[in-house]
Motif scaffolding. Structure first.
Motif, mmCIF file in Angstrom:
data_model
loop_
_atom_site.group_PDB
_atom_site.id
_atom_site.type_symbol
_atom_site.label_atom_id
_atom_site.label_comp_id
_atom_site.label_asym_id
_atom_site.label_seq_id
_atom_site.Cartn_x
_atom_site.Cartn_y
_atom_site.Cartn_z
ATOM 1 N N GLY A 30 -4.473 -11.595 2.550
ATOM 2 C CA GLY A 30 -5.076 -10.424 1.935
ATOM 3 C C GLY A 30 -6.398 -10.071 2.568
ATOM 4 O O GLY A 30 -6.702 -8.900 2.786
ATOM 5 N N ASP A 31 -7.195 -11.083 2.877
ATOM 6 C CA ASP A 31 -8.478 -10.858 3.535
ATOM 7 C C ASP A 31 -8.268 -10.217 4.899
ATOM 8 O O ASP A 31 -8.975 -9.280 5.259
ATOM 9 N N MET A 36 -8.466 -5.381 8.303
ATOM 10 C CA MET A 36 -7.798 -4.443 9.191
ATOM 11 C C MET A 36 -7.834 -3.041 8.603
ATOM 12 O O MET A 36 -8.071 -2.064 9.317
ATOM 13 N N HIS A 37 -7.636 -2.940 7.313
ATOM 14 C CA HIS A 37 -7.703 -1.639 6.638
ATOM 15 C C HIS A 37 -9.096 -1.028 6.834
ATOM 16 O O HIS A 37 -9.219 0.162 7.140
ATOM 17 N N GLU A 38 -10.129 -1.834 6.671
ATOM 18 C CA GLU A 38 -11.495 -1.353 6.841
ATOM 19 C C GLU A 38 -11.757 -0.922 8.280
ATOM 20 O O GLU A 38 -12.401 0.105 8.516
ATOM 21 N N ASP A 44 -10.966 5.908 11.977
ATOM 22 C CA ASP A 44 -10.438 7.240 11.669
ATOM 23 C C ASP A 44 -11.602 8.228 11.528
ATOM 24 O O ASP A 44 -11.992 8.607 10.436
ATOM 25 N N LYS A 45 -12.146 8.643 12.641
ATOM 26 C CA LYS A 45 -13.366 9.463 12.660
ATOM 27 C C LYS A 45 -13.197 10.826 12.001
ATOM 28 O O LYS A 45 -14.141 11.347 11.427
ATOM 29 N N ASN A 46 -12.011 11.416 12.068
ATOM 30 C CA ASN A 46 -11.831 12.733 11.449
ATOM 31 C C ASN A 46 -11.334 12.650 10.006
ATOM 32 O O ASN A 46 -11.146 13.666 9.349
ATOM 33 N N GLY A 47 -11.097 11.431 9.514
ATOM 34 C CA GLY A 47 -10.742 11.222 8.120
ATOM 35 C C GLY A 47 -9.383 11.757 7.695
ATOM 36 O O GLY A 47 -9.150 11.998 6.517
ATOM 37 N N LYS A 80 -0.381 4.351 8.386
ATOM 38 C CA LYS A 80 -0.340 3.017 7.768
ATOM 39 C C LYS A 80 1.086 2.477 7.780
ATOM 40 O O LYS A 80 1.304 1.297 8.010
ATOM 41 N N GLU A 81 2.042 3.352 7.512
ATOM 42 C CA GLU A 81 3.441 2.937 7.462
ATOM 43 C C GLU A 81 3.919 2.448 8.836
ATOM 44 O O GLU A 81 4.639 1.446 8.936
ATOM 45 N N GLU A 82 3.522 3.154 9.892
ATOM 46 C CA GLU A 82 3.901 2.729 11.245
ATOM 47 C C GLU A 82 3.252 1.393 11.591
ATOM 48 O O GLU A 82 3.885 0.534 12.212
ATOM 49 N N MET A 83 2.001 1.219 11.168
ATOM 50 C CA MET A 83 1.322 -0.068 11.424
ATOM 51 C C MET A 83 2.040 -1.198 10.703
ATOM 52 O O MET A 83 2.264 -2.264 11.268
#
Length: 99
Positions: A30-31, A36-38, A44-47, A80-83
């Motif tokens: 989980g950590d 990785m999520h962070e 993701d510069k353009n959000g 996220k799904e592709e990752m």
């Protein structure tokens, strides 16, 4: 007295074993996923919730290296799904279980 020491030692071992058994086997997983999520969110510069090739190249070199393999729909963006699918596929190929 020896019987008391043995009983106390057995109780200590049993308590310690139970404490470890209560922690999930993948507690560290989980950590790693959170980190990785962070990192992806920061990249993701353009959000827009996706990672472009340029965003990956700027701050996620391992993702950039495998960008074409991860971007399964070939739209130039990683979701996220592709990752997750890429991770599960590679984990399974290495003999691990997927979650």
């Amino acid at each position: 007295m020896n019987a008391l020491k043995i009983t106390l030692a057995a109780a200590l071992i049993a308590t310690t074993s139970m404490a470890f058994a209560e922690a999930p086997a993948d507690a560290g997983k989980g950590d790693r996923a959170q980190k990785m999520h962070e990192r992806m969110k920061a990249a993701d510069k353009n959000g827009d919730g996706k990672i472009s090739r340029e965003e990956a190249a700027a701050s996620l070199p391992r993702i950039a290296k495998h960008f074409d393999d991860i971007d399964t729909n070939k739209d130039g963006q990683i979701t996220k799904e592709e990752m997750k699918a890429f991770h599960e596929k590679n984990h399974a190929a290495k003999g691990g279980k997927t979650s």
